[in-house]
Scaffold this motif. Structure first.
Motif, PDB file in Angstrom:
ATOM      1  N   LEU A  65       0.720  -1.265   0.119  1.00 19.46           N
ATOM      2  CA  LEU A  65       0.015  -0.050   0.115  1.00 19.46           C
ATOM      3  C   LEU A  65       0.828   1.294  -0.129  1.00 19.46           C
ATOM      4  N   GLU A  66       1.959   1.195   0.844  1.00 19.49           N
ATOM      5  CA  GLU A  66       2.954   2.385   0.937  1.00 19.49           C
ATOM      6  C   GLU A  66       3.629   2.507  -0.554  1.00 19.49           C
ATOM      7  N   LEU A  67       4.036   1.538  -1.184  1.00 20.24           N
ATOM      8  CA  LEU A  67       4.870   1.683  -2.428  1.00 20.24           C
ATOM      9  C   LEU A  67       3.833   2.157  -3.478  1.00 20.24           C
ATOM     10  N   LEU A  68       2.608   1.860  -3.326  1.00 22.65           N
ATOM     11  CA  LEU A  68       1.364   2.479  -4.382  1.00 22.65           C
ATOM     12  C   LEU A  68       1.165   3.788  -4.102  1.00 22.65           C
ATOM     13  N   SER A  69       1.445   4.241  -2.915  1.00 28.22           N
ATOM     14  CA  SER A  69       1.245   5.640  -2.796  1.00 28.22           C
ATOM     15  C   SER A  69       2.456   6.473  -2.959  1.00 28.22           C
ATOM     16  N   GLY A  70       3.784   5.741  -3.338  1.00 30.03           N
ATOM     17  CA  GLY A  70       4.837   6.642  -3.434  1.00 30.03           C
ATOM     18  C   GLY A  70       5.652   6.821  -2.253  1.00 30.03           C
ATOM     19  N   SER A  71       5.570   6.255  -1.166  1.00 32.86           N
ATOM     20  CA  SER A  71       6.146   6.098   0.054  1.00 32.86           C
ATOM     21  C   SER A  71       7.185   5.186  -0.116  1.00 32.86           C
ATOM     22  N   SER A  72       8.341   5.714   0.625  1.00 34.47           N
ATOM     23  CA  SER A  72       9.485   4.907   1.027  1.00 34.47           C
ATOM     24  C   SER A  72       9.193   4.161   2.591  1.00 34.47           C
ATOM     25  N   SER A  87      10.112   6.281 -17.493  1.00 33.90           N
ATOM     26  CA  SER A  87       9.143   6.457 -18.596  1.00 33.90           C
ATOM     27  C   SER A  87       9.854   6.714 -19.912  1.00 33.90           C
ATOM     28  N   GLU A  88       9.059   6.516 -20.932  1.00 36.23           N
ATOM     29  CA  GLU A  88       9.909   6.961 -22.163  1.00 36.23           C
ATOM     30  C   GLU A  88      10.218   8.268 -22.200  1.00 36.23           C
ATOM     31  N   VAL A  89      11.125   8.708 -23.274  1.00 35.14           N
ATOM     32  CA  VAL A  89      11.311   9.872 -23.459  1.00 35.14           C
ATOM     33  C   VAL A  89      10.718  10.632 -24.462  1.00 35.14           C
ATOM     34  N   VAL A  90      10.069  12.087 -23.916  1.00 31.56           N
ATOM     35  CA  VAL A  90       9.422  12.612 -24.823  1.00 31.56           C
ATOM     36  C   VAL A  90       9.871  13.942 -25.343  1.00 31.56           C
ATOM     37  N   ASP A  91       9.338  14.724 -26.281  1.00 31.97           N
ATOM     38  CA  ASP A  91       9.898  15.844 -26.737  1.00 31.97           C
ATOM     39  C   ASP A  91       9.600  16.859 -25.921  1.00 31.97           C
ATOM     40  N   ASN A  92       8.321  17.225 -25.295  1.00 34.68           N
ATOM     41  CA  ASN A  92       7.879  18.247 -24.263  1.00 34.68           C
ATOM     42  C   ASN A  92       7.295  17.637 -23.161  1.00 34.68           C
ATOM     43  N   LYS A  93       7.402  18.422 -22.032  1.00 36.30           N
ATOM     44  CA  LYS A  93       6.799  17.908 -20.750  1.00 36.30           C
ATOM     45  C   LYS A  93       5.297  17.677 -20.783  1.00 36.30           C
ATOM     46  N   VAL A 101       4.167   6.278 -17.773  1.00 38.61           N
ATOM     47  CA  VAL A 101       4.937   6.246 -16.569  1.00 38.61           C
ATOM     48  C   VAL A 101       4.635   4.690 -16.058  1.00 38.61           C
ATOM     49  N   ARG A 102       5.651   4.067 -15.719  1.00 35.22           N
ATOM     50  CA  ARG A 102       5.754   2.841 -15.146  1.00 35.22           C
ATOM     51  C   ARG A 102       6.852   2.579 -13.907  1.00 35.22           C
ATOM     52  N   VAL A 103       6.422   1.596 -13.134  1.00 38.53           N
ATOM     53  CA  VAL A 103       7.461   1.339 -11.866  1.00 38.53           C
ATOM     54  C   VAL A 103       8.584   0.597 -12.700  1.00 38.53           C
ATOM     55  N   LYS A 104       9.718   0.929 -12.509  1.00 36.09           N
ATOM     56  CA  LYS A 104      11.125   0.206 -13.132  1.00 36.09           C
ATOM     57  C   LYS A 104      11.416  -0.966 -12.253  1.00 36.09           C
ATOM     58  N   ARG A 105      11.486  -0.681 -10.853  1.00 42.40           N
ATOM     59  CA  ARG A 105      11.806  -1.791 -10.186  1.00 42.40           C
ATOM     60  C   ARG A 105      11.560  -1.467  -8.452  1.00 42.40           C
ATOM     61  N   ILE A 106      11.355  -2.307  -7.735  1.00 38.37           N
ATOM     62  CA  ILE A 106      11.289  -2.100  -6.447  1.00 38.37           C
ATOM     63  C   ILE A 106      12.736  -1.953  -5.646  1.00 38.37           C
ATOM     64  N   THR A 107      13.087  -1.101  -5.098  1.00 36.50           N
ATOM     65  CA  THR A 107      14.614  -0.932  -4.614  1.00 36.50           C
ATOM     66  C   THR A 107      14.537  -1.140  -2.970  1.00 36.50           C
ATOM     67  N   TYR A 108      15.728  -1.553  -2.703  1.00 37.68           N
ATOM     68  CA  TYR A 108      16.094  -2.157  -1.359  1.00 37.68           C
ATOM     69  C   TYR A 108      17.442  -1.718  -1.080  1.00 37.68           C
ATOM     70  N   ARG A 109      17.454  -0.931   0.045  1.00 39.29           N
ATOM     71  CA  ARG A 109      18.802  -0.018   0.494  1.00 39.29           C
ATOM     72  C   ARG A 109      18.858  -0.805   2.119  1.00 39.29           C
TER      73      ARG A 109
END
Length: 139
Positions: A65-72, A87-93, A101-109
């Motif tokens: 739930l926290e990962l889905l809300s953008g929290s660490s 995300s893919e690179v686009v020409d303008n914002k 946009v997609r989740v690339k990976r779940i990171t762990y430190r």
């Protein structure tokens, strides 16, 4: 307890430093499943295995739930979990839409404590482990 390794052949392709050599590759150890982990934890404290499993399941759900809300999420002395996005690179914002946009990976430190413990790790070569455990001279 030691981490088992074996020599693995590698090729260095750094210009001017090309060479073949060997590096230590970790031999895959066993995987401990949740039931085994819960039993081991319950053997070390006064909580039943099923209670430990319930806590682990609740922890996983809260992390989701926290990962889905953008929290660490910092899990005590275990470390920090977070999601990295791409995300893919686009020409303008203005062209950067949520669908791109997609989740690339779940990171762990790992925590400082866990990293410190791993600096004290001991190692044994697979050949030596097999000699010691099975009397076999193979790698």
């Amino acid at each position: 307890m030691s981490i088992i390794y074996k020599p693995r052949q590698a090729v260095s392709t750094v210009p001017g430093k090309e060479r073949m050599g060997y590096f230590a590759g970790k031999v895959s150890g066993q995987t401990i499943d949740t039931n085994d982990l819960c039993k081991r934890i319950s053997d070390k404290c006064s909580i039943t295995g099923s209670d430990v499993k319930g806590v682990i399941e609740a922890l996983i759900k809260e992390i989701e739930l926290e990962l889905l809300s953008g929290s660490s999420i910092q899990v005590g002395e275990l470390g920090i979990f977070s999601a990295s996005i791409t995300s893919e690179v686009v020409d303008n914002k203005e062209d950067l839409k949520p669908k791109n946009v997609r989740v690339k990976r779940i990171t762990y430190r790992p925590s400082v404590r866990l990293k410190k413990i791993m600096t004290d790790a001991s190692f044994i070569r697979l050949r030596d482990y097999n000699r010691m455990m099975y009397g076999e001279d193979k790698e």
